[in-house]
Design an enzyme around this catalytic site. Structure first.
Site, PDB file in Angstrom:
ATOM      1  N   ARG A 170       0.847  -1.197   0.000  1.00 48.32           N
ATOM      2  CA  ARG A 170       0.000   0.000   0.000  1.00 48.32           C
ATOM      3  C   ARG A 170       0.881   1.245   0.000  1.00 48.32           C
ATOM      4  NH1 ARG A 170      -2.069  -3.580   3.923  1.00 48.32           N
ATOM      5  NH2 ARG A 170      -4.172  -4.363   3.470  1.00 48.32           N
ATOM      6  N   LYS A 194      -2.378  -2.511   7.827  1.00 47.40           N
ATOM      7  CA  LYS A 194      -3.554  -2.077   8.562  1.00 47.40           C
ATOM      8  C   LYS A 194      -3.612  -2.763   9.920  1.00 47.40           C
ATOM      9  CE  LYS A 194      -6.487  -0.957   4.597  1.00 47.40           C
ATOM     10  NZ  LYS A 194      -7.771  -1.239   3.911  1.00 47.40           N
ATOM     11  N   HIS A 265      -2.556   2.428  -6.047  1.00 50.10           N
ATOM     12  CA  HIS A 265      -3.364   1.233  -5.842  1.00 50.10           C
ATOM     13  C   HIS A 265      -3.492   0.430  -7.132  1.00 50.10           C
ATOM     14  CE1 HIS A 265      -5.109  -0.236  -2.191  1.00 50.10           C
ATOM     15  NE2 HIS A 265      -6.171  -0.711  -2.829  1.00 50.10           N
ATOM     16  N   ARG A 268      -0.755  -1.932  -7.066  1.00 50.75           N
ATOM     17  CA  ARG A 268      -1.059  -3.018  -6.118  1.00 50.75           C
ATOM     18  C   ARG A 268      -1.975  -4.050  -6.796  1.00 50.75           C
ATOM     19  NH1 ARG A 268      -1.464  -4.379  -0.622  1.00 50.75           N
ATOM     20  NH2 ARG A 268      -3.531  -4.886   0.178  1.00 50.75           N
ATOM     21  N   HIS A 291      -4.078  -8.949   3.107  1.00 52.26           N
ATOM     22  CA  HIS A 291      -5.532  -8.944   3.221  1.00 52.26           C
ATOM     23  C   HIS A 291      -5.965  -9.730   4.452  1.00 52.26           C
ATOM     24  CE1 HIS A 291      -6.139  -8.222  -1.375  1.00 52.26           C
ATOM     25  NE2 HIS A 291      -6.038  -7.092  -0.707  1.00 52.26           N
ATOM     26  N   TYR A 300      -9.701 -10.668  -7.310  1.00 51.66           N
ATOM     27  CA  TYR A 300      -8.767 -10.631  -8.427  1.00 51.66           C
ATOM     28  C   TYR A 300      -8.971 -11.779  -9.395  1.00 51.66           C
ATOM     29  CZ  TYR A 300      -6.369  -7.158  -5.627  1.00 51.66           C
ATOM     30  OH  TYR A 300      -6.080  -6.042  -4.903  1.00 51.66           O
TER      31      TYR A 300
END
Length: 319
Positions: A170, A194, A265, A268, A291, A300
Site C-alpha cells: 500500500r 492495517k 493502488h 497493487r 488482506h 482478483y
C-alpha cells in the site's frame, strides 16, 4: 521527463468538535488503528457534523439522509460503506460512553459491496513504465550535476514505482518504510499494514537495483538530520508523504497514454493480478498483500478469468 515536484502540505483543518477528538483518541490509543484509517474516520465524521449539526443529536433518519445525499453525488458503494462503518463505530462508542441515549446505527444497512477493481496494467505497460523511469534517472545524471535534486528525485521515483509493483504494498506502507525495514541480502522488506499488522514480503532484482541506486546516490543528496531513518524522502529531506507518491505514480501512468490505470493502488492491483496469472495461489497472494480476508483477494480472480476467457477465444479452434 522531469520528476514530479513535491508540493507544500495542505493547511491545517479547522478546530473539530470535542466529541470527535475524544473518539479519535480512542481509535489511536485503545484500538491502535493506522494513521490512514484514523484520517478517514475523522474526515467522515467532520463531514457528517458539518451537514447534520451536533453529533450528540444524531438520529437514524439524519444519518440515512446524509448517506442518501452522498449517494446522489455519485460516490461508489465501497466509499459509502466505508463512511457507514465510520458512523457505526462512532455511534456505538458514543452510546457506550453515554453521549448518545441510544445507538442510531444499529438498524443502518450497508450497500452490497462492489466487486469492481481499478484498471490494471498489462505486462508491456509495466515494462514501458519502469523503462522510462530508469531512462529518466540516467538522463538527469548527464543533464544535471549528480548531486542535483532532480537526479535524486528521479532515482527516488524509479525505486518507489519498482517497489510498489514488486511487492503490491500500500502507498501508506511505502511512505512508512525505514532503512531498517529491508533485508537487502535476502531481498525482503518488512511492512507495517492495517491494524499495525506486520508482514515480510520479497522483492525482485529490478526493484533491488532501483532501491540500491536510490540509497547510494539519491537519498544522500536529500537527507537532513530530520530524515532520521526514513527510507524515501521528500524534496526537503522529510519522510515522503502519500500525496507525493500518488502524484508521482499518476504522472508516470498518465505518460503511458494507453491505460486508464491511475494511482499507487493500480500498481497493487496489477501486482496481485500478475501473480495470479503467473500461477500463485490465492493464499499466497493474500499473505503478500496483507488482506485480512481471503474474500478480498478472490476479487482478483475475476480479472484473471476474463484474461483466460480472452486467451481461449483467440486460441481454441472451437471457441
Amino acid at each position: 521527463m522531469a520528476p514530479v515536484q513535491d508540493q507544500p502540505a495542505e493547511p491545517a483543518a479547522a478546530a473539530e468538535p470535542q466529541l470527535i477528538t475524544a473518539f479519535i483518541d480512542h481509535l489511536r490509543h485503545e484500538r491502535g488503528l493506522s494513521a490512514q484509517t484514523i484520517r478517514a474516520y475523522r474526515s467522515d465524521l467532520l463531514q457528517l457534523a458539518q451537514r447534520r449539526g451536533p453529533l450528540e443529536q444524531l438520529s437514524l433518519a439524519g444519518i440515512r439522509s446524509w448517506l442518501g445525499e452522498l449517494h446522489e453525488t455519485g460516490l461508489s458503494r465501497n466509499t459509502l460503506n466505508r463512511k457507514t462503518a465510520s458512523v457505526r463505530a462512532f455511534t456505538a462508542w458514543a452510546h457506550r460512553r453515554g453521549h448518545l441515549p441510544e445507538d442510531p446505527s444499529v438498524r443502518l444497512r450497508t450497500a452490497r459491496r462492489s466487486n469492481h477493481l481499478p484498471d490494471v496494467l498489462q505486462h508491456q505497460h509495466v515494462e514501458h513504465l519502469t523503462g522510462h523511469l530508469a531512462e529518466a534517472a540516467q538522463e538527469t545524471t548527464y543533464a544535471e550535476a549528480p548531486d542535483h535534486p532532480a537526479h535524486a528525485l528521479s532515482l527516488r521515483d524509479a525505486a518507489m514505482v519498482e517497489l510498489l509493483y514488486a511487492t503490491g504494498m500500500r502507498v501508506s506502507e511505502l511512505s512508512g518504510l525505514d532503512l531498517s525495514s529491508f533485508e537487502t541480502g535476502r531481498r525482503m522488506v518488512r511492512l507495517l499494514g492495517k491494524g499495525n499488522k506486520e508482514r515480510i514480503v520479497p522483492y525482485g532484482v529490478p526493484a533491488e537495483a532501483a532501491l540500491r541506486a536510490w540509497l547510494d546516490h539519491g537519498r544522500p543528496e536529500l537527507a537532513t538530520p530530520a530524515s532520521a531513518q526514513a527510507c524515501f524522502l521528500g524534496r526537503r529531506g522529510g519522510r515522503v508523504d502519500v500525496r507525493t507518491v500518488r502524484r508521482v505514480v499518476d504522472a508516470q501512468l498518465a505518460r503511458l497514454g494507453t491505460t486508464a490505470a491511475r494511482g499507487p493502488h493500480a500498481l497493487r492491483h496489477t501486482a496481485a493480478t500478475h501473480l495470479l496469472e503467473g500461477g500463485a495461489d490465492l493464499r499466497t497472494v493474500q499473505e503478500l498483500l496483507g488482506h485480512a480476508s481471503l474474500s478480498t483477494t478472490q476479487l482478483y480472480t475475476h480479472v484473471t478469468i476474463d484474461t483466460l476467457r480472452d486467451a481461449y477465444g483467440q486460441a481454441h479452434p472451437r471457441a
